[in-house]
Design a protein around this motif. Sequence first.
Motif, mmCIF file in Angstrom:
data_model
loop_
_atom_site.group_PDB
_atom_site.id
_atom_site.type_symbol
_atom_site.label_atom_id
_atom_site.label_comp_id
_atom_site.label_asym_id
_atom_site.label_seq_id
_atom_site.Cartn_x
_atom_site.Cartn_y
_atom_site.Cartn_z
ATOM 1 N N ARG A 102 -48.746 -57.219 -111.536
ATOM 2 C CA ARG A 102 -48.006 -57.855 -110.445
ATOM 3 C C ARG A 102 -48.043 -59.388 -110.458
ATOM 4 N N PRO A 103 -49.202 -60.031 -110.714
ATOM 5 C CA PRO A 103 -49.185 -61.505 -110.723
ATOM 6 C C PRO A 103 -48.253 -62.089 -111.766
ATOM 7 N N PHE A 104 -48.128 -61.418 -112.904
ATOM 8 C CA PHE A 104 -47.229 -61.899 -113.959
ATOM 9 C C PHE A 104 -45.774 -61.604 -113.592
ATOM 10 N N ALA A 105 -45.535 -60.437 -113.001
ATOM 11 C CA ALA A 105 -44.171 -60.088 -112.600
ATOM 12 C C ALA A 105 -43.668 -61.000 -111.488
ATOM 13 N N ALA A 106 -44.585 -61.489 -110.656
ATOM 14 C CA ALA A 106 -44.184 -62.352 -109.541
ATOM 15 C C ALA A 106 -43.472 -63.613 -110.023
ATOM 16 N N GLN A 107 -43.830 -64.080 -111.217
ATOM 17 C CA GLN A 107 -43.188 -65.270 -111.772
ATOM 18 C C GLN A 107 -41.710 -65.043 -112.035
ATOM 19 N N TRP A 108 -41.314 -63.799 -112.196
ATOM 20 C CA TRP A 108 -39.927 -63.470 -112.522
ATOM 21 C C TRP A 108 -39.118 -63.038 -111.307
ATOM 22 N N VAL A 109 -39.694 -63.102 -110.131
ATOM 23 C CA VAL A 109 -38.967 -62.692 -108.928
ATOM 24 C C VAL A 109 -38.051 -63.830 -108.488
ATOM 25 N N ILE A 110 -36.814 -63.769 -108.906
ATOM 26 C CA ILE A 110 -35.820 -64.796 -108.576
ATOM 27 C C ILE A 110 -34.504 -64.092 -108.222
ATOM 28 N N ASP A 111 -33.464 -64.873 -107.963
ATOM 29 C CA ASP A 111 -32.185 -64.300 -107.543
ATOM 30 C C ASP A 111 -31.639 -63.301 -108.557
ATOM 31 N N GLU A 112 -31.659 -63.688 -109.823
ATOM 32 C CA GLU A 112 -31.012 -62.879 -110.854
ATOM 33 C C GLU A 112 -31.735 -61.556 -111.079
ATOM 34 N N THR A 113 -33.067 -61.591 -111.191
ATOM 35 C CA THR A 113 -33.810 -60.349 -111.413
ATOM 36 C C THR A 113 -33.692 -59.431 -110.200
ATOM 37 N N THR A 114 -33.657 -60.026 -109.011
ATOM 38 C CA THR A 114 -33.517 -59.217 -107.797
ATOM 39 C C THR A 114 -32.165 -58.533 -107.752
ATOM 40 N N ALA A 115 -31.109 -59.278 -108.086
ATOM 41 C CA ALA A 115 -29.757 -58.709 -108.068
ATOM 42 C C ALA A 115 -29.634 -57.541 -109.046
ATOM 43 N N VAL A 116 -30.162 -57.707 -110.251
ATOM 44 C CA VAL A 116 -30.069 -56.648 -111.254
ATOM 45 C C VAL A 116 -30.922 -55.447 -110.840
ATOM 46 N N THR A 117 -32.114 -55.700 -110.345
ATOM 47 C CA THR A 117 -33.025 -54.621 -109.976
ATOM 48 C C THR A 117 -32.472 -53.774 -108.838
ATOM 49 N N LEU A 118 -31.961 -54.428 -107.796
ATOM 50 C CA LEU A 118 -31.464 -53.689 -106.636
ATOM 51 C C LEU A 118 -30.207 -52.892 -106.940
ATOM 52 N N ALA A 119 -29.524 -53.233 -108.026
ATOM 53 C CA ALA A 119 -28.289 -52.525 -108.381
ATOM 54 C C ALA A 119 -28.557 -51.209 -109.108
ATOM 55 N N GLN A 120 -29.821 -50.931 -109.449
ATOM 56 C CA GLN A 120 -30.131 -49.744 -110.239
ATOM 57 C C GLN A 120 -30.381 -48.523 -109.357
ATOM 58 N N PRO A 121 -30.022 -47.345 -109.850
ATOM 59 C CA PRO A 121 -30.123 -46.133 -109.026
ATOM 60 C C PRO A 121 -31.505 -45.506 -108.963
ATOM 61 N N THR A 122 -32.368 -45.797 -109.938
ATOM 62 C CA THR A 122 -33.693 -45.165 -109.978
ATOM 63 C C THR A 122 -34.765 -46.211 -110.248
ATOM 64 N N ARG A 123 -36.008 -45.814 -110.017
ATOM 65 C CA ARG A 123 -37.128 -46.729 -110.263
ATOM 66 C C ARG A 123 -37.230 -47.071 -111.744
ATOM 67 N N ARG A 124 -37.011 -46.103 -112.603
ATOM 68 C CA ARG A 124 -37.077 -46.366 -114.042
ATOM 69 C C ARG A 124 -36.040 -47.417 -114.438
ATOM 70 N N ALA A 125 -34.820 -47.236 -113.978
ATOM 71 C CA ALA A 125 -33.756 -48.195 -114.289
ATOM 72 C C ALA A 125 -34.060 -49.555 -113.680
ATOM 73 N N ALA A 126 -34.629 -49.561 -112.478
ATOM 74 C CA ALA A 126 -34.977 -50.822 -111.823
ATOM 75 C C ALA A 126 -36.027 -51.579 -112.621
ATOM 76 N N ARG A 127 -37.014 -50.870 -113.125
ATOM 77 C CA ARG A 127 -38.059 -51.516 -113.937
ATOM 78 C C ARG A 127 -37.480 -52.079 -115.229
ATOM 79 N N ILE A 128 -36.598 -51.315 -115.851
ATOM 80 C CA ILE A 128 -35.972 -51.799 -117.086
ATOM 81 C C ILE A 128 -35.131 -53.040 -116.793
ATOM 82 N N GLY A 129 -34.320 -52.961 -115.753
ATOM 83 C CA GLY A 129 -33.468 -54.101 -115.406
ATOM 84 C C GLY A 129 -34.274 -55.340 -115.076
#
Length: 256
Positions: A102-129
């Motif tokens: 989580r501390p490393f992933a927090a560095q990537w929490v920005i507009d673009e990663t959020t937009a791609v992640t929320l657009a995915q239908p499943t947790r697996r797809a969200a993690r990949i995105g």
Amino acid sequence: MTETAGRPDAAVVRDALGVGVAVGLSGLAFGVTSAGSGISLLQTCALSLLVFTGASQFALVGALAAGGNPYTAAAGAFFLGVRNAFYGLRLSHLLALPKPVRPFAAQWVIDETTAVTLAQPTRRAARIGFTVTGLSLYALWNLTTFAGALGTRAFGDTDAWGLDAAGPAVFLALLAPMLKTTTERVTAALAVALVLGLLPVLPAGVPVLAAALAAPVVLLLQGRAGARAPRTAGPDTADEYPHHPANGNSAKGGPR
């Protein structure tokens, strides 16, 4: 090839890479703008490596280039970056990453990663995105920042290119489709009006801070409008509660 709710992983990777590459290339504009504003190569690269949120970086550099107070410029950049904390609250539940990650992933929490992640239908797809977008964008943003800052002299007058508008333009392009309700659109419009109206009269960086007032103002006006609106009559007591004592009926039977 594994599919997620009818959507192959390759499609998620393709979309994530598309966002990562498209936005990552705008790091070139930040590098040129930052170095052209008098910020050193080391400082410019440190901003992209450590801060890694384009809107805040452009806001900071733009305010400093306009002669704004460093503390005011930093405050404006900070408040723009605060939105990422709210993204993190949503993504933490959606991704459910292991605690050591989580501390490393927090560095990537920005507009673009959020937009791609929320657009995915499943947790697996969200993690990949999230992973593909974050990795590709972080790597490319920092590489192009370095290239832009290093080659600033080749661009000549950076103001003539209008590169300082590239970051905000990308941010607005991502934000616009997310404004779905009337309240969100009115808030965004008021924020823009505040910035444009205050730019000529306030020091650089302050209009960005003032734009944050748009949200509470709209919510306050919305609350007052709701309080003044006439309340619709509720269901008739006799229809809703046929056995209520006020209707001459008891819970145990017919008329008294």
